[in-house]
Scaffold this active site. Sequence first.
Site, PDB file in Angstrom:
ATOM      1  N   GLU A  84      -1.802  -2.207   7.340  1.00 53.74           N
ATOM      2  CA  GLU A  84      -2.209  -0.940   7.981  1.00 53.74           C
ATOM      3  C   GLU A  84      -1.295  -0.674   9.165  1.00 53.74           C
ATOM      4  OE1 GLU A  84      -6.432  -0.156   8.510  1.00 53.74           O
ATOM      5  OE2 GLU A  84      -5.974   1.611   9.745  1.00 53.74           O
TER       6      GLU A  84
ATOM      7  N   HIS B 166       1.094   2.714  10.542  1.00 55.51           N
ATOM      8  CA  HIS B 166       1.249   4.138  10.228  1.00 55.51           C
ATOM      9  C   HIS B 166       2.519   4.751  10.804  1.00 55.51           C
ATOM     10  CE1 HIS B 166      -2.828   3.783   8.862  1.00 55.51           C
ATOM     11  NE2 HIS B 166      -3.297   3.550  10.067  1.00 55.51           N
TER      12      HIS B 166
ATOM     13  N   HIS C 230      -8.232   4.916   3.638  1.00 53.81           N
ATOM     14  CA  HIS C 230      -8.161   4.961   5.102  1.00 53.81           C
ATOM     15  C   HIS C 230      -9.098   6.038   5.644  1.00 53.81           C
ATOM     16  CE1 HIS C 230      -6.500   5.762   9.088  1.00 53.81           C
ATOM     17  NE2 HIS C 230      -6.050   4.522   9.043  1.00 53.81           N
TER      18      HIS C 230
ATOM     19  N   ASP D 175      -3.272  -1.754  12.152  1.00 54.84           N
ATOM     20  CA  ASP D 175      -3.551  -0.368  12.542  1.00 54.84           C
ATOM     21  C   ASP D 175      -2.628   0.142  13.657  1.00 54.84           C
ATOM     22  OD1 ASP D 175      -4.723   2.047  12.136  1.00 54.84           O
ATOM     23  OD2 ASP D 175      -6.726   1.455  12.792  1.00 54.84           O
TER      24      ASP D 175
HETATM   25  C1  GRE Z   1      -6.315   5.050  12.710  1.00 52.04           C
HETATM   26  O1  GRE Z   1      -5.451   5.099  11.851  1.00 52.04           O
HETATM   27  O2  GRE Z   1      -7.057   4.088  12.843  1.00 52.04           O
HETATM   28  C2  GRE Z   1      -6.504   6.193  13.667  1.00 52.04           C
HETATM   29  C3  GRE Z   1      -6.068   7.474  13.337  1.00 52.04           C
HETATM   30  C4  GRE Z   1      -6.264   8.517  14.214  1.00 52.04           C
HETATM   31  C5  GRE Z   1      -6.908   8.294  15.416  1.00 52.04           C
HETATM   32  C6  GRE Z   1      -7.319   7.040  15.755  1.00 52.04           C
HETATM   33  C7  GRE Z   1      -7.146   5.985  14.884  1.00 52.04           C
HETATM   34  O3  GRE Z   1      -5.442   7.663  12.158  1.00 52.04           O
HETATM   35  O4  GRE Z   1      -7.567   4.749  15.219  1.00 52.04           O
HETATM   36 ZN    ZN Z   2      -5.337   3.278  10.547  1.00 49.71          ZN
END
Ligand code: GRE
Ligand code: ZN
Length: 332
Positions: free
Chosen positions: A7, A9, A171, A296
């Site tokens: 995870e 991004h 997700h 994350d």
């Molecule tokens: C995440 O991918 O966990 C995420 C988002 C947007 C805001 C906060 C967040 O995609 O933690």
């Molecule tokens: Zn995430």
Amino acid sequence: MKTIDLENHFLTPTWLEALHANKGFPTVDPQKGLGFAPDAWMPLAVEPKLADVAEARLRLMDEAGVDYAVLSVTSPGAEQFPPEIGKKVARDANDFLARVIEKYPERFGGFACLAPKDPEWSAAELERCIKELGFSGWNTHSNYGDSYLDEKKYWPLLAKCEELDIPIYLHPAVPKIAELREFGMVLSGPTLGFGTDVTYCFMRMIVRGVFDAYPKLKIIMGHFGEALPFLVDRVNRAWMQNHAKPNPEIGEGCKMPAGHYIKHNLWVTTSGNYLPAAFYCTRDSLGMDRILLGTDFPYENMKDCMDFLRSLPLTAEEAYALFEGNARALGF
Ligand code: GRE
Ligand code: ZN
């Protein structure tokens, strides 16, 4: 041993342009930041971190001890755009990611970004991503603004995932249910609403019979399965109390009690929850072969996640499963 983060991004300039141009939601506002719904805005502070898929990210990975990150377009992906725009954004993101992987093949892998409101196009694009671009799965979101992944129109795409034998990372997105947003991001975001929406989407898939139709589907969820390992017995109550049939318009329902599908079709990652008891509950409930590394980034700090996991008293075998082995078994 390699550490494989599932995870992690990024965003693309085309995705950001599409957000700016979008008349509804998702959108972006120079003052408020990223807008996922009329009442759910997120500050723009993470934008530069999402945009860098080179040296800055690699430095943070090195500091944290993350060897390899499988990248996904940040929430809410391309799914909520009108289909023609979503397809353009998704295809561009996949080509963008393929170039990143070509440059750093030892460090980055890829999840496909799709526009499921055109399921046939998305099935073909997924095949291109897996067979030609070397990606390892599809990263999608807990709602598409007007619909959820369990709905029949998305089944051809689910069939393609099963045929290609690739996992779906489910997700969070900001919940579609308006009441979950009335406090804004504080409750509709990672605190509560995200996990609620993912759990709701997965339970819909179970009860709709998705996993009876496609028993080999593999779903990955972040945040230790958004509490489903804790609920794996609780969700069976409906079957024990003769409430197991959904309303007729939903269909026949599923063949087994819901907990069966949580145990058979779900893998989870470690993102954004550093409570040892959450880890132990997940391990007891699903088994050590179902937990994978997810940090994350950039919404969470990669090093905090790695420090937490390294503080757990795991055997060498368990640590290998968590950081590398389970990801390899899923095809990463
Ligand atoms: C995440 O991918 O966990 C995420 C988002 C947007 C805001 C906060 C967040 O995609 O933690
Ligand atoms: Zn995430």
